[in-house]
Structures are given as structure tokens and as C-alpha cells.
Enzyme design. Structure first.
Site, PDB file in Angstrom:
ATOM      1  CG  ASP A 262      -2.186   0.869   1.015  1.00 14.58           C
ATOM      2  OD1 ASP A 262      -2.983   1.024   1.962  1.00 14.58           O
ATOM      3  OD2 ASP A 262      -2.356   1.394  -0.103  1.00 14.58           O
TER       4      ASP A 262
ATOM      5  CE  LYS B  35      -6.389   2.086   0.360  1.00 17.83           C
ATOM      6  NZ  LYS B  35      -5.123   2.277  -0.418  1.00 17.83           N
TER       7      LYS B  35
ATOM      8  CE  LYS C 110      -5.595  11.726   0.240  1.00 11.16           C
ATOM      9  NZ  LYS C 110      -4.514  10.741   0.461  1.00 11.16           N
TER      10      LYS C 110
ATOM     11  CE  LYS D  37      -2.366   4.417   2.974  1.00 14.01           C
ATOM     12  NZ  LYS D  37      -2.289   4.144   1.545  1.00 14.01           N
TER      13      LYS D  37
HETATM   14  N1  LIG Z   1      -2.623   8.035  -3.598  1.00 13.92           N
HETATM   15  C1  LIG Z   1      -3.127   6.974  -4.232  1.00 13.92           C
HETATM   16  O1  LIG Z   1      -3.676   7.065  -5.304  1.00 13.92           O
HETATM   17  C2  LIG Z   1      -2.957   5.643  -3.579  1.00 13.92           C
HETATM   18  C3  LIG Z   1      -2.218   5.537  -2.395  1.00 13.92           C
HETATM   19  C4  LIG Z   1      -2.074   4.292  -1.807  1.00 13.92           C
HETATM   20  C5  LIG Z   1      -2.626   3.175  -2.406  1.00 13.92           C
HETATM   21  N2  LIG Z   1      -3.340   3.315  -3.544  1.00 13.92           N
HETATM   22  C6  LIG Z   1      -3.886   2.108  -4.119  1.00 13.92           C
HETATM   23  O2  LIG Z   1      -3.461   1.991  -5.473  1.00 13.92           O
HETATM   24  C7  LIG Z   1      -4.457   1.259  -6.187  1.00 13.92           C
HETATM   25  C8  LIG Z   1      -4.779   2.013  -7.472  1.00 13.92           C
HETATM   26  O3  LIG Z   1      -5.265   3.275  -7.150  1.00 13.92           O
HETATM   27  P1  LIG Z   1      -5.931   4.109  -8.358  1.00 13.92           P
HETATM   28  O4  LIG Z   1      -6.305   5.447  -7.812  1.00 13.92           O
HETATM   29  O5  LIG Z   1      -5.058   4.042  -9.548  1.00 13.92           O
HETATM   30  O6  LIG Z   1      -7.234   3.248  -8.613  1.00 13.92           O
HETATM   31  P2  LIG Z   1      -8.034   3.061  -9.991  1.00 13.92           P
HETATM   32  O7  LIG Z   1      -9.306   2.400  -9.642  1.00 13.92           O
HETATM   33  O8  LIG Z   1      -8.059   4.303 -10.763  1.00 13.92           O
HETATM   34  O9  LIG Z   1      -7.118   2.034 -10.817  1.00 13.92           O
HETATM   35  C9  LIG Z   1      -7.143   0.660 -10.566  1.00 13.92           C
HETATM   36  C10 LIG Z   1      -7.161  -0.036 -11.921  1.00 13.92           C
HETATM   37  O10 LIG Z   1      -7.046  -1.423 -11.686  1.00 13.92           O
HETATM   38  C11 LIG Z   1      -7.917  -2.101 -12.595  1.00 13.92           C
HETATM   39  N3  LIG Z   1      -8.118  -3.421 -12.026  1.00 13.92           N
HETATM   40  C12 LIG Z   1      -8.928  -3.780 -11.009  1.00 13.92           C
HETATM   41  N4  LIG Z   1      -8.771  -5.093 -10.744  1.00 13.92           N
HETATM   42  C13 LIG Z   1      -7.815  -5.551 -11.598  1.00 13.92           C
HETATM   43  C14 LIG Z   1      -7.187  -6.795 -11.799  1.00 13.92           C
HETATM   44  N5  LIG Z   1      -7.515  -7.879 -11.067  1.00 13.92           N
HETATM   45  N6  LIG Z   1      -6.204  -6.890 -12.730  1.00 13.92           N
HETATM   46  C15 LIG Z   1      -5.854  -5.817 -13.462  1.00 13.92           C
HETATM   47  N7  LIG Z   1      -6.429  -4.591 -13.336  1.00 13.92           N
HETATM   48  C16 LIG Z   1      -7.393  -4.481 -12.399  1.00 13.92           C
HETATM   49  C17 LIG Z   1      -9.115  -1.196 -12.719  1.00 13.92           C
HETATM   50  O11 LIG Z   1      -9.805  -1.433 -13.927  1.00 13.92           O
HETATM   51  C18 LIG Z   1      -8.459   0.192 -12.688  1.00 13.92           C
HETATM   52  O12 LIG Z   1      -8.171   0.619 -13.998  1.00 13.92           O
HETATM   53  C19 LIG Z   1      -5.643   1.094  -5.254  1.00 13.92           C
HETATM   54  O13 LIG Z   1      -5.606  -0.180  -4.652  1.00 13.92           O
HETATM   55  C20 LIG Z   1      -5.384   2.148  -4.197  1.00 13.92           C
HETATM   56  O14 LIG Z   1      -5.958   1.827  -2.938  1.00 13.92           O
HETATM   57  C21 LIG Z   1      -3.525   4.504  -4.149  1.00 13.92           C
HETATM   58  O1  LIG Z   2      -2.963   9.282   1.647  1.00 11.72           O
HETATM   59  P1  LIG Z   2      -2.731   7.922   2.234  1.00 11.72           P
HETATM   60  O2  LIG Z   2      -3.381   7.743   3.560  1.00 11.72           O
HETATM   61  O3  LIG Z   2      -1.297   7.475   2.225  1.00 11.72           O
HETATM   62  O4  LIG Z   2      -3.494   6.893   1.285  1.00 11.72           O
HETATM   63  C1  LIG Z   2      -4.644   7.172   0.549  1.00 11.72           C
HETATM   64  C2  LIG Z   2      -5.882   7.192   1.403  1.00 11.72           C
HETATM   65  O5  LIG Z   2      -5.863   8.320   2.219  1.00 11.72           O
HETATM   66  C3  LIG Z   2      -7.115   7.230   0.520  1.00 11.72           C
HETATM   67  O6  LIG Z   2      -8.251   7.212   1.326  1.00 11.72           O
HETATM   68  C4  LIG Z   2      -7.144   6.020  -0.390  1.00 11.72           C
HETATM   69  O7  LIG Z   2      -8.218   6.114  -1.232  1.00 11.72           O
HETATM   70  C5  LIG Z   2      -5.898   5.949  -1.227  1.00 11.72           C
HETATM   71  O8  LIG Z   2      -5.890   4.700  -1.896  1.00 11.72           O
HETATM   72  C6  LIG Z   2      -4.669   6.008  -0.393  1.00 11.72           C
HETATM   73  O9  LIG Z   2      -4.548   4.812   0.348  1.00 11.72           O
END
Ligand SMILES: NC(=O)c1ccc[n+]([C@@H]2O[C@H](COP(=O)([O-])OP(=O)(O)OC[C@H]3O[C@@H](n4cnc5c(N)ncnc54)[C@H](O)[C@@H]3O)[C@@H](O)[C@H]2O)c1
Ligand SMILES: O=P([O-])([O-])O[C@@H]1[C@@H](O)[C@H](O)[C@@H](O)[C@H](O)[C@@H]1O
Length: 540
Positions: A304, A353, A394, A466
Site C-alpha cells: 500500500d 485499507k 482527495k 503504509k
Molecule cells: N494516492 C493513491 O492514489 C494511492 C495511495 C495508496 C494506495 N493506492 C492504491 O493503489 C491502487 C490504485 O489506485 P488508483 O487510484 O489508480 O485506482 P483506480 O481504480 O483508478 O485504478 C485501478 C485499476 O485497476 C484495474 N483493475 C482492477 N482489478 C484488476 C485486476 N484484477 N487486474 C488488473 N487490473 C485491475 C481497474 O480497472 C483500474 O483501472 C488502489 O488499490 C489504491 O488503494 C492509491
Molecule cells: O494518503 P494515504 O493515507 O497514504 O493513502 C490514501 C488514502 O488516504 C485514501 O483514502 C485512499 O483512497 C488511497 O488509496 C490512499 O490509500
């Protein structure tokens, strides 16, 4: 800051050959034992030789979830920087950068100059690292949209930059992926039309074939598979299925339903000799995956991305506790409107999460038994709400209440608005760049021992996640500055440089200050070669 042309350590403990950097390093720690009220403290040293291969090779990145907000933003950032694309906004002409990346936009203190001022270099100047421009990108997504369409859908990149990137990104199409509706929110079903059909084992074989195809077509030396797809529910870890590499393989061949898509991707990546990094909170990297990685001699890392609200938490709580103030209530609320937020609006995915966002304070609390009784923790609440209108922007609101002198209280309220993907994409780069570098680092006691790579669970990347994974039984560190110091000092050790202490005795001890001002401080030679012979042997 001018790019340092080349960095050379002049020391009897460092030897450069065409292929490697050899560093003789004294690893120092202190053993503390407590009996009743008596504490004994015993410093000890372990002599090591650290070898870093200097040649980087061709590096590929395969993103699982390539078409998501993070995946499309990461790709846009790589291309904008690679082609030095500028774009117009209401605030004027913008140039690309890698702000938020510690390898590209942060510095490491090397030492002091002749006047005693700290001297810093970019982290990527310390050791040979892959340049972001040279990364070859591919990946999978359950959504069929190409990367230009994905970028538009994400609504993260400025419009004018989108127009300049569209043509190249339209040629990038995610490979069909593994979809299991039992693991991500039902509200994702409408995207899931670009799928690998068949049993879980057949899907595993297809992912391996995809990796082979990517490697062969691009003549790659190293591939890193990075999960940035949606958050899955935690899998129910079961003995006989997830606990060993052998059981996991058997369960996969038996189409066991409790093996998640992310674990299938991890197994396929590892079996193709790739590193696997989990950017989401779910428990993908079960013991069977770790055992497989150990056998294959590749890294796994996660969980994460630590991008914003949680990154700040791992600073603020560390500051409060180390200042002797007692956080007693932590409330972290945020709302966001991207697809990640949509997926997290489902209880099981939110729970994944919530776990990673909540456990981040444990090590800091446990570090201070003056403030906290055994098992005592602050009240800690995590709330995430899905509000479509705000998209990727966000809104995070945090409240930290601490007990202070004579049971007074101090409340810190923080509001943080950010494009979540603009914070996550640089971390994705750093995870790839640092994992690739650390794969070229090997350690041995001396020339009578074999070289060893770092442990398969790459906890050195903990600053970027994280819920850092560590070797079984190893302590988990979440405090951001400790994580950063550990990484900086590991990179320094590869150059036989001792950990940075920031003591500045040359400005605190009068005769040292005189030595500095007279130049006597640096007149002598470098420290005696503690184990020069190994550096020489290392070159054999
Ligand atoms: N700041 C951040 O954006 C942040 C921080 C920490 C963690 N994350 C994690 O990163 C991940 C992606 O975040 P995001 O904002 O890009 O989300 P998003 O939903 O925009 O992108 C995820 C993509 O994964 C695809 N997908 C879902 N299941 C799949 C699978 N089994 N195989 C292949 N593709 C698949 C979806 O179609 C989508 O295009 C999430 O799990 C989120 O919690 C994001
Ligand atoms: O900013 P952060 O706590 O590192 O992480 C983010 C969360 O605050 C948010 O809620 C979640 O949607 C994102 O996927 C990411 O995990």
C-alpha cells in the site's frame, strides 16, 4: 541544483572496478539486555564487504491496473519527463518534473565542505540507478481502455498536457487481466471486460506468457511487476493453501477459489524471475509467495503506497511521541471521488485499507513505555467516503489530540487536499528504481564466504508503503524519518560511508572547530583501511 557529474569515494575501504563497487563496511549495533532494573549495553561490529554491480541493463515495468488513475498518471509522467514536454495552464507554461520522488527530487547529505557546511547530492547520484526515461512500460487491466482513454477517464493530467501525450499513449493498450468479482467491489464489474478466461492456473500461465512476451520483445534484463490495481479484500489465509510454495502451487492447479488475482499475478511474476511489489493494502504476499520468492532469488515488497494522509501521520505521531507528548486520539477522515474511492466504498475493500492506515502508529507508540502502558494505544479512527464530484482530488482532514504537561491537551487539526495519483505516481517510480538497484547489491563477510543478496522481502522500501513487509519476525518500522535514515544509510554503506549522525561536532567542540578553520581537520588521510584485503579480494 546542478547534476553531479560523477561521485567518487576516495577511501582505502572502497574499490571501483569496471563492473562493481566494493565497499568494506563495519556494521555497528548495540546489544542491550535488561535484568530486573539493570540494563547492560554492549556495542558490537560486524565486518562486511558490500558489492554493487555498476551496470543497470534494460528495465521493464509491468503495471497491474495500468489503466487506472495511478497507472495512467505514472505513464504520463514518464513520457512528459522523457520527451521534456511543456504545456500551458492558466498559471502559465509548465515544465515536467518528478516532485514527490525521493530518487529524482530529494537529496542525501554526503558530508561537509571545507567550510563545514553540509553537502548534499541527489539520491540518484549516489549509486548507479535506472533513469526514468529508460523504463519500458507495459501492463494489464480488466478495463479495455488504452492509456490515452485511461488518462482522460482519470481526470488527473492537465488538459493541454493530455493533448500532447495522447498520440503516444493511445498506442499503449493494457493486456487482458485476471478478474474475480469476489475480491473487488461489485461496482467494478462494468469495467471488467478485458479478461483472461480459464482456470486460475491457466490465468497464471497466461500472465507468465505475457511477461515472456514483454521481456523478449524489448530485450529486457530486469522486469518489475507492480500492482496498482484495485484494493482487494483480504484473502482468508488457510493452512494447506497459502502457507507454503508447494501448497500454493497445488491449490492453484486445483483452481482454489481463495487464491486472489493479485496472488496469481505475484506467483507468475516471481516464476518469471521478476520482482513483485504490492501498491495496495490487501494481503497478496502470503507465506507461500514469500517462500517462492526466496527460492527464485527475487524480491517481493509492499503493502500500500504511503502517499499523503498516512505519510503525514507517520511523521506527526513520531514527532509527538519523540517529544514526550502523548497522542491519545487520532481521527483520519477523507473523501475522494476517483475509482479507487468507489471501490473502497465497499465494506470488505475499505477494511483492507483501514488496516494499513491504522497500524502505521504501532511502532512509534511501542517505542515509548514512559507514555504508554503495555498494550495501550491512542484511539484511532479511519474514515473514507466516496464523493464522486471531487474525483482524484482527495480531501483529508485529521485531528491529533495529545496529552501534554499536567494533563493539558494539544489538538492538531490538518486539512490536506491533493490529487491522490500525483502523490502516488512518484512513489511507484521510486519503488521500481530502488528495487532494481538493491537487486544489484550483494553482501558477504569476507572472501571466504559466498555473496548474498538482500532478503527476498525487501523491507528497505518501507519508506514508500503504509504497511511495510519485513522478513518473518523482523520488527516493522513505520516512522518516516527512521525509514528514510535506514535507506540513506544503506546507500551510504554501499560506498563504505558511515551512517550520517548530524552531530556537527566540528561546530560544537572548540578544538575541532579550530581544526576545521585551519584545514587541519582534513589534512590527514582517510580512516585506516579496516579490512583493505577484502576490498582487494572482492575484485577477484
Ligand atoms: N494516492 C493513491 O492514489 C494511492 C495511495 C495508496 C494506495 N493506492 C492504491 O493503489 C491502487 C490504485 O489506485 P488508483 O487510484 O489508480 O485506482 P483506480 O481504480 O483508478 O485504478 C485501478 C485499476 O485497476 C484495474 N483493475 C482492477 N482489478 C484488476 C485486476 N484484477 N487486474 C488488473 N487490473 C485491475 C481497474 O480497472 C483500474 O483501472 C488502489 O488499490 C489504491 O488503494 C492509491
Ligand atoms: O494518503 P494515504 O493515507 O497514504 O493513502 C490514501 C488514502 O488516504 C485514501 O483514502 C485512499 O483512497 C488511497 O488509496 C490512499 O490509500
Amino acid at each position: 541544483m546542478n547534476k553531479v557529474s560523477s561521485l567518487q569515494v576516495i577511501s582505502p575501504n572502497v574499490k571501483y572496478t569496471e563492473d562493481h563497487i566494493y565497499a568494506d563496511y563495519e556494521y555497528e549495533e548495540t546489544l542491550v539486555t535488561k535484568k530486573d532494573n539493570a540494563i547492560t549495553v554492549k556495542p558490537y561490529q560486524t565486518s562486511l564487504c558490500i558489492r554493487t554491480a555498476r551496470k543497470v541493463g534494460r528495465v521493464g515495468v509491468m503495471l497491474v491496473g495500468w489503466g487506472g488513475n495511478n497507472g495512467s498518471t505514472f505513464t504520463a509522467a514518464v513520457l512528459a519527463n522523457k520527451h521534456q514536454i511543456s504545456w500551458n495552464t492558466k498559471n502559465g507554461k509548465m515544465e515536467p518534473n518528478w516532485y514527490g520522488s525521493i530518487t529524482q527530487a530529494s537529496t542525501v547529505r554526503l558530508g561537509i565542505d571545507e567550510k563545514g557546511n553540509d553537502f548534499y547530492v541527489g539520491m540518484s547520484e549516489l549509486l548507479p540507478m535506472v533513469h526514468p526515461d529508460d523504463l519500458v512500460i507495459d501492463g494489464w487491466d480488466i478495463s479495455p481502455l488504452n492509456l490515452a482513454e485511461s488518462m482522460v477517464r482519470a481526470k488527473v493530467i492537465d488538459y493541454d498536457l493530455q493533448q500532447k501525450l495522447k498520440k503516444e499513449m493511445a498506442t499503449m493498450k493494457p493486456r487482458p487481466a485476471i478478474y474475480d468479482p469476489d475480491f473487488i467491489a461489485a461496482n467494478q464489474a462494468d469495467r471488467a471486460t478485458n479478461l483472461i478466461r480459464g482456470t486460475r492456473y491457466e490465468q497464471y500461465l497466461q500472465v507468465r506468457a505475457d511477461i515472456k512476451d514483454f521481456r523478449d520483445k524489448n530485450k529486457l534484463d530486469r522486469i518489475i511487476v507492480l500492482w496498482t490495481a484495485n484494493t482487494e479484500r483480504f484473502c482468508d489465509v488457510r493452512p494447506g493453501i497459502h502457507d507454503t510454495a508447494e501448497n500454493l502451487e497445488r491449490a492453484l492447479r486445483n483452481n482454489e477459489s481463495e487464491i486472489s488475482p493479485s496472488t496469481i499475478f505475484a506467483l507468475a511474476a516471481i516464476d518469471e524471475g521478476c520482482y513483485y511489489i504490492n501498491g495496495s493494502p490487501q494481503n497478496t504476499i502470503v507465506d507461500g509467495v514469500v517462500e517462492r520468492a526466496e527460492k527464485m532469488g527475487v524480491f517481493v515488497a509492499g503493502d500500500d503506497f504511503k502517499s499523503g494522509q498516512t505519510k503525514l501521520k507517520s511523521v506527526l505521531v513520531d514527532f509527538l511521541v519523540s517529544a514526550g507528548l502523548k497522542p491519545v486520539s487520532i481521527v483520519s477522515y477523507n473523501h475522494l471521488g476517483n475509482n479507487d474511492g468507489k471501490n473502497l466504498s465497499a465494506p470488505k475493500q475499505f477494511r483492507s485499507k483501514e488496516i494499513t492506515k491504522s497500524n502505521v502508529v504501532d511502532d512509534m507508540v511501542e517505542s515509548n513505555p514512559i507514555l504508554y502502558k503495555p498494550g495501550e494505544k491512542p484511539d484511532h479512527v479511519v474514515v473514507i467516503k466516496y464523493v464522486p464530484y471531487v474525483g482524484d482530488s482527495k480531501r483529508a482532514m485529521d485531528e491529533y489530540t495529545s496529552e501534554i504537561l499536567l494533563h493539558g491537551t494539544n489538538t492538531l487539526a490538518v486539512h490536506n487536499t491533493c490529487e491522490d495519483s500525483l502523490l502516488a505516481a512518484p512513489l511507484m517510480l521510486d519503488l521500481v528504481v530502488l528495487a532494481e538497484l538493491l537487486g544489484r547489491v550483494h553482501v558477504r563477510r569476507d572472501h571466504t564466504h559466498e555473496w548474498s543478496g538482500l532478503h527476498a522481502v525487501l523491507s528497505a522500501l518501507s519508506y514508500l508503503v503504509k504497511a511495510p513487509l519485513a522478513a518473518r519476525g523482523a520488527p516493522v518500522v513505520n516512522a518516516l524519518f527512521k525509514q528514510r535514515a535506514a535507506l540513506d544509510n544503506l546507500l551510504r554503506a554501499c560506498l563504505a560511508l558511515r551512517p550520517a549522525t548530524h552531530m556537527q561536532l566540528e561546530h560544537k567542540v572548540p578544538f575541532l572547530r579550530s581544526d576545521l578553520q585551519s584545514g587541519a581537520m582534513f589534512a590527514g588521510d582517510a580512516p585506516p583501511a579496516k579490512r583493505q584485503r577484502h576490498a582487494q579480494n572482492g575484485a577477484q
